[in-house]
Design a protein around this motif. Structure first.
Motif, short mmCIF file in Angstrom:
data_model
loop_
_atom_site.label_atom_id
_atom_site.label_comp_id
_atom_site.label_asym_id
_atom_site.label_seq_id
_atom_site.Cartn_x
_atom_site.Cartn_y
_atom_site.Cartn_z
N ASN A 14 0.82 -1.22 0.00
CA ASN A 14 0.00 0.00 0.00
C ASN A 14 0.86 1.27 0.00
OD1 ASN A 14 -2.67 1.00 -0.02
ND2 ASN A 14 -2.67 1.35 2.20
N THR A 15 2.13 1.12 -0.39
CA THR A 15 3.08 2.24 -0.32
C THR A 15 2.61 3.46 -1.09
OG1 THR A 15 4.93 0.71 -0.08
CG2 THR A 15 5.47 2.91 -0.84
N PHE A 16 2.15 3.26 -2.32
CA PHE A 16 1.77 4.40 -3.17
C PHE A 16 0.52 5.10 -2.67
CE2 PHE A 16 3.78 4.51 -7.63
CZ PHE A 16 5.03 4.25 -7.12
N ALA A 17 -0.43 4.33 -2.13
CA ALA A 17 -1.72 4.92 -1.77
C ALA A 17 -1.68 5.57 -0.38
CB ALA A 17 -2.81 3.87 -1.81
N THR A 18 -0.99 4.96 0.55
CA THR A 18 -1.00 5.32 1.99
C THR A 18 -2.39 5.03 2.58
OG1 THR A 18 -1.82 7.61 2.12
CG2 THR A 18 0.48 7.32 1.46
N PRO A 19 -2.46 4.83 3.90
CA PRO A 19 -3.78 4.59 4.52
C PRO A 19 -4.74 5.77 4.35
CG PRO A 19 -2.05 4.73 6.20
CD PRO A 19 -1.37 4.71 4.88
N VAL A 20 -4.22 6.94 4.00
CA VAL A 20 -5.11 8.09 3.79
C VAL A 20 -5.98 7.85 2.55
CG1 VAL A 20 -5.20 10.56 3.23
CG2 VAL A 20 -3.52 9.71 4.89
N ASN A 21 -5.42 7.26 1.51
CA ASN A 21 -6.15 7.08 0.25
C ASN A 21 -6.79 5.70 0.09
OD1 ASN A 21 -5.67 9.65 -0.82
ND2 ASN A 21 -3.67 9.03 -1.63
N GLN A 22 -6.28 4.71 0.80
CA GLN A 22 -6.74 3.34 0.56
C GLN A 22 -6.45 2.45 1.76
OE1 GLN A 22 -6.13 1.32 -3.41
NE2 GLN A 22 -4.41 0.39 -2.34
N GLN A 23 -7.44 1.63 2.15
CA GLN A 23 -7.28 0.75 3.31
C GLN A 23 -7.54 -0.70 2.89
OE1 GLN A 23 -8.77 2.43 6.95
NE2 GLN A 23 -7.27 4.01 6.53
N PRO A 24 -6.50 -1.40 2.42
CA PRO A 24 -6.67 -2.75 1.86
C PRO A 24 -7.31 -3.75 2.83
CG PRO A 24 -4.51 -1.89 1.30
CD PRO A 24 -5.11 -0.94 2.30
N LEU A 25 -7.07 -3.61 4.15
CA LEU A 25 -7.63 -4.59 5.08
C LEU A 25 -9.16 -4.51 5.07
CD1 LEU A 25 -5.13 -4.19 8.08
CD2 LEU A 25 -5.09 -5.91 6.27
N SER A 26 -9.69 -3.29 4.91
CA SER A 26 -11.15 -3.14 4.88
C SER A 26 -11.71 -3.68 3.56
CB SER A 26 -11.54 -1.68 5.08
OG SER A 26 -11.23 -0.94 3.92
N LEU A 27 -10.84 -3.86 2.55
CA LEU A 27 -11.27 -4.42 1.27
C LEU A 27 -11.09 -5.94 1.24
CD1 LEU A 27 -9.64 -1.67 -1.00
CD2 LEU A 27 -12.10 -1.94 -0.58
N GLY A 28 -10.60 -6.52 2.35
CA GLY A 28 -10.52 -7.97 2.44
C GLY A 28 -9.12 -8.56 2.46
N ALA A 29 -8.08 -7.71 2.35
CA ALA A 29 -6.71 -8.23 2.39
C ALA A 29 -6.38 -8.73 3.80
CB ALA A 29 -5.72 -7.14 1.98
#
Ligand SMILES: *Cc1c(COP(=O)(O)O)cnc(C)c1O
Length: 398
Positions: A183-198
């Motif tokens: 998630n380096t490029f997005a940062t948790p500000v722009n994207q939260q992969p765990l909430s998307l199922g990762a």
């Protein structure tokens, strides 16, 4: 109590437990070991029955504050840190993959990650299957054949391609795979992969999290059992984050939300502006409506990020003349810092690859990666304008 928003969390989260002497800031604890008068207490801490620290390769208070801040920002159950982003990636894969295992990923991962997939894992008898980035059908087919790990990165470096994380996490789950997202490029500000199922999210903290290009670091967040196993691998193998680096990353992260919001705005405006130049062939930015994965990006990201890339007419020759003209940009290998950073992909993210390998990944030799800083937009635009103008003057004169 109501949960704070991410901008507030990036300032306050994770620090309180490590404060001492009434100080309002986390101390840099430069101590290799932690001493005990009471032999029983020492034993209890050593075997994990009591909280505390024993030896700096395992844990350290400053490092722990950093891990905790990222954990809270990613809404994860657990987190652990590393000396670099590549250490986070290699230690995670080292924990999960054994001879005979299979991993499915995409062709456009970060250059170093790609080297692990193409050079090191095959030597350990791990079967690596790399699919076209953005070809979700191909990924689903490969994952359904069975794999231990599904490894994703979105957006990718340098052509900012997007993978539908929720859709791929579903496929991974069905196959019983551990789903990892860089998630380096997005940062948790722009994207939260765990909430998307990762299951796990990885960062090179060297980039946007730290944000000042003055400290290397990496972090992994996610499910507790997985993170515990990865922590154990790291504490033995020794790719520990240094306390001073942890402090710099912590301090940088206080402004994460402010910086990333500004970088989102600057990158979007620069991507649109670049399209107005005759010398520019293509602009790659997930926020542009003509980006092939714009709709997916819109769905899973709350901002399109600070990274873009563009290709110029005349390829490498033009890049060679254009980039030195820029006044407000470092020509360097890093990204995500407060300063704008530019560089050709063949020198930065994919320097480890041959021209043929880069071509196979769809990376033109004349591609420029542009990491938007937090400068005033008007100055960045004027800087690009004068840099291109000099180029036109040059080509007219010759
Ligand atoms: C830089 C980077 C890495 C590697 O991080 P280091 O801190 O340089 O080891 C991994 N993934 C992505 C997407 C990166 O940009």
């Amino acid at each position: 109590m109501r949960e704070a928003n991410i901008g507030t969390k990036s300032i306050w989260a994770g620090e309180k437990e490590q404060l001492a002497f009434g100080a309002t800031q986390v101390p840099v604890v430069h101590s290799v070991s932690f001493g005990y008068e009471d032999m029983d207490e020492w034993y209890d801490v050593a075997v994990g029955k009591k909280p505390g620290h024993i030896y700096g390769r395992n844990t350290n208070p400053t490092v722990q504050a950093f891990e905790e801040k990222v954990r809270i920002l990613e809404n994860a159950a657990a987190s652990t840190s590393f000396s670099t982003g590549m250490a986070a990636i290699s230690n995670t894969l080292g924990t999960l993959l054994f001879p005979g295992d299979r991993i499915v990923s995409i062709k456009d991962t970060y250059g170093g990650t790609n080297k692990i997939f193409t050079e090191f894992l095959p030597k350990q008898n791990v079967d690596v299957q790399l699919c076209e980035t953005g070809d979700h059908r191909a990924l689903e087919e490969e994952v359904a054949k069975g794999c231990k790990v599904l490894y994703l990165e979105s957006p990718t470096n340098p052509t900012v391609k997007i993978t539908d994380i929720e859709r791929m996490a579903r496929a991974g789950k069905e196959a019983g795979a551990v789903v990892i997202v860089d998630n380096t490029f997005a940062t948790p500000v722009n994207q939260q992969p765990l909430s998307l199922g990762a299951d796990l999210v990885i960062h090179s903290a060297t980039k946007f999290l730290g944000g000042h290009a003055d400290a290397l670091g990496g972090v992994v967040c996610g499910k507790k059992d997985l993170v515990d196993a990865i922590y154990h691998y790291r504490e033995i193998n020794g790719a520990t984050l240094d306390p001073m680096a942890a402090y710099l990353l912590l301090r940088g992260m206080k402004t994460l939300k402010l910086r990333v919001d500004r970088q989102n705005q600057n990158a979007h405006a620069i991507a649109e502006y670049l399209q107005t130049f005759d010398m520019v062939e293509g602009v790659y930015y997930p926020g542009l409506p003509d980006h092939p994965h714009h709709e997916v990006a819109k769905q899973q990201m709350s901002g399109f990020g600070g990274m873009l890339s563009f290709s110029v007419k005349g390829g490498v020759d033009t890049v060679r003349k254009l980039l030195p003209n820029l006044q407000y940009a470092n020509r360097a290998a890093n990204l995500g810092s407060v300063e704008t950073v530019v560089g050709p992909s063949r020198t930065t993210s994919h320097v480890e690859c041959t021209p043929a390998e880069r071509a196979a990944m769809g990376i033109p030799e004349g591609l420029v990666r542009y990491s938007a800083g937090i400068e005033d937009l008007e100055d960045l635009k004027a800087d690009l304008a004068q840099a291109f103008e000099k180029l036109t003057a040059y080509s007219k004169a010759t």
